[in-house]
Design a protein around this motif. Structure first.
Motif, PDB file in Angstrom:
ATOM      1  N   MET A  15       0.831  -1.205   0.000  1.00 24.93           N
ATOM      2  CA  MET A  15       0.000   0.000   0.000  1.00 24.93           C
ATOM      3  C   MET A  15       0.863   1.250   0.000  1.00 24.93           C
ATOM      4  O   MET A  15       1.952   1.263   0.545  1.00 24.93           O
ATOM      5  N   GLY A  16       0.363   2.254  -0.617  1.00 20.88           N
ATOM      6  CA  GLY A  16       0.990   3.541  -0.466  1.00 20.88           C
ATOM      7  C   GLY A  16       2.229   3.766  -1.312  1.00 20.88           C
ATOM      8  O   GLY A  16       2.881   4.766  -1.152  1.00 20.88           O
ATOM      9  N   HIS A  17       2.565   2.855  -2.218  1.00 16.57           N
ATOM     10  CA  HIS A  17       3.722   3.131  -3.064  1.00 16.57           C
ATOM     11  C   HIS A  17       3.276   4.038  -4.199  1.00 16.57           C
ATOM     12  O   HIS A  17       2.115   4.048  -4.576  1.00 16.57           O
ATOM     13  N   PRO A  18       4.229   4.778  -4.767  1.00 17.36           N
ATOM     14  CA  PRO A  18       3.814   5.704  -5.823  1.00 17.36           C
ATOM     15  C   PRO A  18       3.190   4.919  -6.976  1.00 17.36           C
ATOM     16  O   PRO A  18       3.701   3.874  -7.355  1.00 17.36           O
ATOM     17  N   ASN A  72      -0.631  12.559   1.229  1.00 14.80           N
ATOM     18  CA  ASN A  72      -0.961  11.567   0.210  1.00 14.80           C
ATOM     19  C   ASN A  72      -0.573  12.047  -1.186  1.00 14.80           C
ATOM     20  O   ASN A  72       0.010  11.327  -1.989  1.00 14.80           O
ATOM     21  N   ALA A  73      -0.932  13.300  -1.464  1.00 13.90           N
ATOM     22  CA  ALA A  73      -0.649  13.858  -2.795  1.00 13.90           C
ATOM     23  C   ALA A  73       0.854  13.952  -3.008  1.00 13.90           C
ATOM     24  O   ALA A  73       1.371  13.564  -4.054  1.00 13.90           O
ATOM     25  N   PHE A  74       1.572  14.454  -2.002  1.00 11.72           N
ATOM     26  CA  PHE A  74       3.030  14.596  -2.145  1.00 11.72           C
ATOM     27  C   PHE A  74       3.688  13.238  -2.317  1.00 11.72           C
ATOM     28  O   PHE A  74       4.659  13.087  -3.032  1.00 11.72           O
ATOM     29  N   HIS A  88       4.134  13.492   7.779  1.00 13.73           N
ATOM     30  CA  HIS A  88       2.990  14.175   8.353  1.00 13.73           C
ATOM     31  C   HIS A  88       3.375  14.552   9.780  1.00 13.73           C
ATOM     32  O   HIS A  88       4.211  13.906  10.400  1.00 13.73           O
ATOM     33  N   THR A  89       2.765  15.617  10.308  1.00 12.30           N
ATOM     34  CA  THR A  89       3.161  16.120  11.628  1.00 12.30           C
ATOM     35  C   THR A  89       3.176  15.029  12.694  1.00 12.30           C
ATOM     36  O   THR A  89       4.088  14.980  13.509  1.00 12.30           O
ATOM     37  N   THR A  90       2.169  14.178  12.700  1.00  7.63           N
ATOM     38  CA  THR A  90       2.063  13.203  13.791  1.00  7.63           C
ATOM     39  C   THR A  90       3.230  12.214  13.784  1.00  7.63           C
ATOM     40  O   THR A  90       3.948  12.130  14.779  1.00  7.63           O
ATOM     41  N   PRO A  91       3.466  11.470  12.692  1.00  2.14           N
ATOM     42  CA  PRO A  91       4.646  10.592  12.707  1.00  2.14           C
ATOM     43  C   PRO A  91       5.945  11.374  12.853  1.00  2.14           C
ATOM     44  O   PRO A  91       6.890  10.901  13.469  1.00  2.14           O
ATOM     45  N   PHE A  92       5.975  12.580  12.305  1.00  4.66           N
ATOM     46  CA  PHE A  92       7.179  13.413  12.429  1.00  4.66           C
ATOM     47  C   PHE A  92       7.478  13.672  13.907  1.00  4.66           C
ATOM     48  O   PHE A  92       8.591  13.467  14.379  1.00  4.66           O
ATOM     49  N   LEU A  93       6.456  14.089  14.641  1.00  2.00           N
ATOM     50  CA  LEU A  93       6.666  14.387  16.066  1.00  2.00           C
ATOM     51  C   LEU A  93       6.982  13.113  16.856  1.00  2.00           C
ATOM     52  O   LEU A  93       7.737  13.155  17.828  1.00  2.00           O
ATOM     53  N   ALA A  94       6.398  12.011  16.429  1.00  2.00           N
ATOM     54  CA  ALA A  94       6.687  10.755  17.138  1.00  2.00           C
ATOM     55  C   ALA A  94       8.170  10.428  17.049  1.00  2.00           C
ATOM     56  O   ALA A  94       8.726   9.765  17.920  1.00  2.00           O
ATOM     57  N   ARG A 122      -4.898   3.586   7.066  1.00  2.00           N
ATOM     58  CA  ARG A 122      -4.910   2.538   6.033  1.00  2.00           C
ATOM     59  C   ARG A 122      -3.928   2.805   4.905  1.00  2.00           C
ATOM     60  O   ARG A 122      -3.281   1.903   4.398  1.00  2.00           O
ATOM     61  N   GLN A 123      -3.814   4.073   4.505  1.00  2.00           N
ATOM     62  CA  GLN A 123      -2.983   4.350   3.343  1.00  2.00           C
ATOM     63  C   GLN A 123      -1.496   4.320   3.675  1.00  2.00           C
ATOM     64  O   GLN A 123      -0.684   3.982   2.852  1.00  2.00           O
ATOM     65  N   ASN A 124      -1.127   4.699   4.914  1.00  2.00           N
ATOM     66  CA  ASN A 124       0.298   4.749   5.244  1.00  2.00           C
ATOM     67  C   ASN A 124       0.683   3.905   6.442  1.00  2.00           C
ATOM     68  O   ASN A 124       1.850   3.849   6.811  1.00  2.00           O
ATOM     69  N   GLU A 125      -0.307   3.289   7.056  1.00  2.00           N
ATOM     70  CA  GLU A 125      -0.073   2.426   8.215  1.00  2.00           C
ATOM     71  C   GLU A 125       0.641   3.135   9.354  1.00  2.00           C
ATOM     72  O   GLU A 125       1.433   2.547  10.083  1.00  2.00           O
TER      73      GLU A 125
END
Ligand SMILES: Cc1cc2nc3c(=O)[nH]c(=O)nc-3n(C[C@H](O)[C@H](O)[C@H](O)COP(=O)(O)OP(=O)(O)OC[C@H]3O[C@@H](n4cnc5c(N)ncnc54)[C@H](O)[C@@H]3O)c2cc1C
Lengths: 657, 405
Positions: free
Chosen positions: B1-4, B243-245, B260-266, B294-297
């Motif tokens: 999932m989530g590959h370009p 997602n778009a990027f 994304h901010t959330t995983p970044f901050l984690a 779902r899209q990035n787990e």
């Protein structure tokens, strides 16, 4: 020598397989022009009797002394054609096979390019075959004993078949008892025979058989040697109970200081508890208790009252000082029958296994319906209720690229079996949620019919979601009924996941231990899916049962019989010829650097300390070529792959026509 | 999932359309559909759709697609990736088939639903779906309480380019999220900057509601702006932009680091921990956004962050992680509420907050700017707004940071 070389080249049509994509006539005409080639022909089926006869005749009439056949994979027919040379009085290694089917016609669409490629490959073969030297095969005798690894139904059947023919069999099982998964079932599809009634007689027969040495709680630690002469080291874990002294009275279990059973019972898939001293199930073979050192107080503190020892009294069957033992055995053939593991339902969280207590796996339900199981055959749920409605979810962890892409083959049938048993025992409403019902075995479609007529609801659709329907533990199954074209939400008391069959967790380690291969999904790979279904790429090692792929009991038993037959055929020949494509050290050039010694996967290389040179045992050498490539001074050569032969082949393929 | 997807092959002349679908691997994938219905069964609107993906594929194979376009029920696809996550054949429904079908369905409609039409027009004209003037995009910066560098004013290279996005720039509750993010970045000493008024919507929803022209315009625009500056990575508060990027922009040369901010901050958990001094005695339930989950787990990073906040007790909803239920805002759903209501469809945000309330939690934590207004509104409609509040994970982190020197 080169001057007198007369090569015959034979280009096979293989029906349309090669001829459909490659211009075989053109290829043969081209081959005839190559230096050293005395004649070249194309023929419809080279492997047919007339095809073979053609070669024999040409060798006689045309004085050929080298032969190249351009056809299919050497895995299939190299042997055939070498034999043809032999029959015609030539050394069989004056032969080279070119694979223009798998390597050209089957993998290309462009007829021109495929034809050119076939010419290139043949040119390379002609150039190398001219350098071939005569080689002799070596004869070795075969040890008549056989090792069977895994004591499920497949291993049991193979062991009995071999033992009945008079061969000595070592049966090595890692659990405390033999029986495998089948011992956990109540009934078996499609006939609904009682699993124990048909399995336990065979288990007892194993125990009683004078020709079978049964080692439970044991695993293979090392395998050395080669076909016909394997030395296998088996690690026997301590049972802490003397097998030949214990009579299976089970009084020690009763007497254990643990009044309550506290340890999850693996045989009952954790649905009940056992004590540190236990027997997996009443008909276990051997009928001997086992002590689990992880939970036994004596092992943990050394200060137990040892009521078990007291009650065993004069028998003195309990021995806390038993040690692990290593046994080395010599065997001629090995049968692997290590079976499968069931898919872990937790890997699909949306089915709620592990989160909602009333979600079960099929194997758990097998134990619930079993009279010897945790509930004595009563279907009661973890919350003590009897289900009034049950939903069986098919294809859990099968036919799904996120888990296992393959079909597990038995789940449709065992789901129908469980539907029948649950209905019979509880009168519950039973739903089977399926994608396709796969019932291709003998009597299977009839069984499907029977279960359908009994009133089981068959809903075609893959369940998408399982969640609590209310606060009373009922569960909602959300699914598109694809035949109605509508999404249904069906509340049930109990959900059963038809979890699929997977390779054992340690399949890769076992594969390496025995030096065999696995297919992409991780099951052991057979040598040929149709023509050598129980052989492996390692001579003398055979496969039986689910370790090779998911299958039911009838197929497992059939395969076990076939594996036993193959092993017998090998052993009864008394001796075997080894291929001469082995490596040898050119002693005068060897610098004694020892680079090659640890590289050999077959421990065939040793170091001669007095002469300071490496030495290769040609009987152990399998001709893999690792040492040849690794030797820094180029002083290892391999028969049939000598440097000049390989360089000629490369030069030949690169010399564009 | 989530590959370009398709990124390298896509060009002006080689667009993936329904007609040429069979020439792409995505097309032959469809032929492998086993009609199991997992897609329809898991679709949050599976029961109202005339042609959920399974039937759509069956119709397609039978050459009856026109019938599918004649039904507008596909507009209820909220691009939540649920069908794709469970498809046993791994068919890229949400990424490929559904947007293509939706594009056709929209062109077959006599007219676009007004709300959606307005949002798309505003995005084209002003770079945001609310129709706010683009020169006010960075107005919130003054209220952040910490310095925020805007690249147009100070174009020195930055480590992080923070792509703020629309809701988080204009909508008051979205700005709360931005202020919180800015404070956390500042406290962590991150070298960051924003595009300010130069930024425009990344356009992801444009793609999934299938307005490809609009999406490409925005993509070209943002890429040109990115290329003016020097930075190492892009961090965005919006999972849709992420997602778009991740999946679409690389075709135009987007090759910076992305988070994304959330995983970044984690990733800064150890540094954050000592800053989180204020105890928040909340029971919190976390809603997995579709794009982030779902899209990035990214299931664990938000939970890790929440559990690091002193006093927070994390409780789970029945549907969580891969099984989370969409807020209903994706795929254009954000601007179809009126349309859905007229059709009599249940609002997914209401379905979701009912589950959240059932956990007994005080706070519904989210990581996507769409969810704050949707869930706050749903709580109000259902009369639960006294029981439960909605907070972005960053807002909770900032709240726990308060009182720091
Ligand atoms: C829920 C369920 C219900 C089923 N019901 C039916 C049915 O009704 N009818 C039917 O025909 N089939 C049924 N099957 C299929 C059936 O279980 C298999 O066909 C059968 O068990 C295969 O036997 P086996 O000997 O190959 O493997 P197993 O039964 O798995 O036995 C393998 C044995 O090898 C041992 N072993 C594994 N690794 C090692 C090792 N490294 N060293 C030593 N020992 C090892 C294991 O401990 C085990 O004893 C069912 C399967 C499941 C999951």
């Amino acid at each position: 020598m080169h001057d007198s070389v007369r090569v015959g080249v034979y280009v096979c049509h293989c029906g349309r397989n090669i001829e459909g994509t490659i211009d075989v006539r053109e290829v043969a005409e081209y081959a005839a022009t190559l230096p050293g080639v005395a004649l070249a022909r194309d023929y419809r089926y080279m492997c047919s009797d007339p095809g073979q006869e053609l070669i024999r005749q040409d060798i006689r009439d045309q004085d050929l002394n080298r032969v190249v056949v351009a056809a299919c994979s050497p895995c299939l027919h190299e042997k055939t054609f070498r034999h043809v040379l032999e029959q015609a009085g030539l050394n069989p290694y004056f032969f080279q096979m070119v694979n223009i089917r798998e390597h050209a016609s089957w993998v290309h669409e462009d007829r021109r390019a495929a034809t050119v490629k076939a010419k290139d490959l043949i040119r390379a073969a002609v150039r190398r075959v001219r350098l071939h030297r005569p080689l002799e095969r070596r004869q070795v005798s075969i040890h008549p004993d056989v090792l069977v690894v895994g004591g499920g139904i497949a291993g049991i059947h193979a062991a009995l078949t071999l033992a009945n023919s008079g061969k000595h069999v070592y049966l090595v099982e890692r659990e405390p008892t033999i029986g495998g998964h089948m011992a956990q079932f109540d009934k078996t599809f499609p006939t609904l025979d009682c699993a124990a009634c048909i399995l336990t007689p065979k288990m007892t027969a194993v125990k009683m058989h004078p020709k079978i040495t049964l080692w439970t709680l044991s695993e293979v630690a090392r395998v050395e040697g080669y076909v016909g002469n394997y030395q296998v080291t088996v690690r026997r874990k301590p049972r802490y109970v003397l097998e030949d002294v214990c009579i299976g009275c089970l009084e020690c279990i009763e007497a254990c200081v643990y009044k309550q059973a506290k340890v999850p019972d693996a045989f009952n898939v954790g649905l009940s508890k056992r004590k540190p001293v236990y027997i997996p199930f009443p008909q276990a073979v051997p009928q001997v208790v086992v002590i689990d050192p992880e939970t036994c107080i004596e092992f943990k503190s050394g200060r137990c009252k040892k009521t078990c020892v007291e009650v065993c009294a004069d028998r003195k069957a309990i021995d806390f000082h038993q040690q692990e033992e290593l046994k080395t055995i010599d065997v001629g053939a090995i049968i692997l029958a290590t079976g499968f593991q069931v898919f872990d339902g937790r890997r699909l969280p949306y089915y709620g296994y592990g989160a909602y207590p009333n979600v079960y796996t099929a194997l758990e339900v097998e134990r619930l319906v079993n009279a010897a199981g945790p509930t004595a055959g009563e279907i009661v749920m973890r919350d003590g209720r009897r289900p009034r409605s049950v939903g069986i979810v098919h294809c859990v962890g099968s036919r799904d690229v996120h888990t296992n892409a393959y079909c597990s083959r038995v789940c449709c049938m065992y789901s129908l079996k469980l539907a029948h048993l649950i209905k019979e025992r509880t009168s519950a409403e039973v739903y089977n949620f399926y994608i396709d019902i796969r019932a291709p075995g003998k009597g299977f479609e009839e069984f499907y019919n029977r279960v359908a007529e009994e009133g089981t609801y068959l809903v075609r659709g893959k369940v998408a979601d399982v969640y609590p329907a209310d606060h009373d533990g009922r569960l909602m199954l959300q699914v598109e009924d694809t035949l109605l074209g509508m999404v249904r939400k069906i509340p049930v008391d109990m959900v059963v996941l038809a979890t699929g069959l997977e390779p054992q967790a340690d399949a890769q380690q076992v594969r390496r231990l025995f030096n065999i291969s696995c297919s992409t999904e991780g099951f052991f790979l057979e040598r040929h899916p149709k023509l050598a279904p129980v052989s492996t790429f390692t001579e003398g090692i055979f496969l039986a049962g689910c370790c090779q792929g998911p299958k039911d009991i009838p197929d497992s038993v059939a395969q076990a019989g076939a594996a036993a037959g193959e092993a017998l055929a090998l052993i009864d020949a008394g001796s075997i010829e080894l291929e001469p494509n082995t490596a040898h050290v050119l002693a005068e050039a060897c610098s004694g650097c020892k680079t090659c010694v640890p590289m050999c996967p077959y421990q065939a290389i040793s170091f001669n300390e007095t002469e300071k040179k490496a030495q290769i045992n040609e009987v152990l050498c399998k001709g893999c070529g690792t040492c040849v490539a690794a030797c820094p001074s180029g002083s290892i050569q391999q028969n049939l792959f000598e440097d000049d032969e390989i360089f000629e082949e490369i030069a030949g393929v690169l010399e564009y026509a | 999932m989530g590959h370009p997807i398709l990124a390298p092959v896509e060009s002006e002349t080689c667009q993936l359309t329904l007609e040429n679908l069979s020439r792409f691997p995505e097309g032959s994938e469809l032929l492998s559909c086993i009609q199991c219905g997992a897609c329809a069964g898991t679709c949050p609107y599976g029961d109202v759709m005339d042609y959920p993906p399974r039937r759509m594929i069956a119709m397609m194979r039978a050459g009856l697609l026109e019938k599918v376009f004649a039904s507008d029920s596909l507009l209820s696809c909220v691009a939540c990736y649920a069908c794709m996550a469970k498809c046993p054949r791994g068919i890229r429904l949400t990424e490929v088939l559904l947007p293509l079908m939706k594009e056709q369905t929209l062109t077959h409609l006599p007219e676009l639903p007004a709300e959606l039409q307005r949002a798309l027009q505003s995005t084209l004209r002003y770079g945001n779906p609310m129709g706010e003037p683009s020169r006010k995009r960075a107005a919130w910066v003054k209220t952040a309480g910490v310095p925020i560098r805007i690249l147009a004013e100070d174009p020195r290279p930055a480590d992080v380019l923070w792509f703020v996005e629309c809701y988080t720039s204009f909508y008051p509750r979205g700005q709360d999220n931005s202020r919180a993010t800015a404070r956390i970045f500042h406290a962590l000493g991150i070298d960051f900057a924003i595009l300010g008024n130069e930024e425009k919507c990344a356009g992801e929803c444009g793609r999934l509601t299938w307005e490809p022209g609009l999406f490409e315009t925005l993509m070209d625009y943002n890429m040109a702006v990115f290329q003016k500056y020097r930075f190492h990575r892009v961090v965005t508060s919006c999972p849709h932009a992420h997602n778009a990027f991740k999946n679409r922009y690389p075709a135009l040369g987007f090759n910076w680091g992305l988070d994304h901010t959330t995983p970044f901050l984690a990733g800064y958990l150890a540094q954050l921990k000592p800053l989180l001094r204020r105890k928040l005695s909340y029971a919190v339930t976390y809603h997995d956004s579709c794009c982030l989950g779902r899209q990035n787990e990214f299931y664990d990073p938000p939970r890790l962050l929440l559990q690091t906040i002193p006093g927070v007790k994390l409780v789970e909803m029945v549907h969580n992680r891969v099984n989370s239920i969409c807020c209903g805002g994706g795929g254009g759903g954000m601007w179809l509420d009126t349309y859905f209501k007229a059709k009599g469809y249940e609002r997914l945000s209401e379905r979701r907050v009912k589950e959240a309330v059932a956990t007994g939690a005080d706070v519904l934590a989210v990581s996507c700017p769409y969810e704050v207004p949707r869930f706050e509104d749903a709580l109000k409609v259902l009369g639960h707004d006294k029981k439960m509040i909605v907070r972005d994970v960053t807002e909770l982190l900032a709240e726990s940071m308060e009182g720091n020197p």
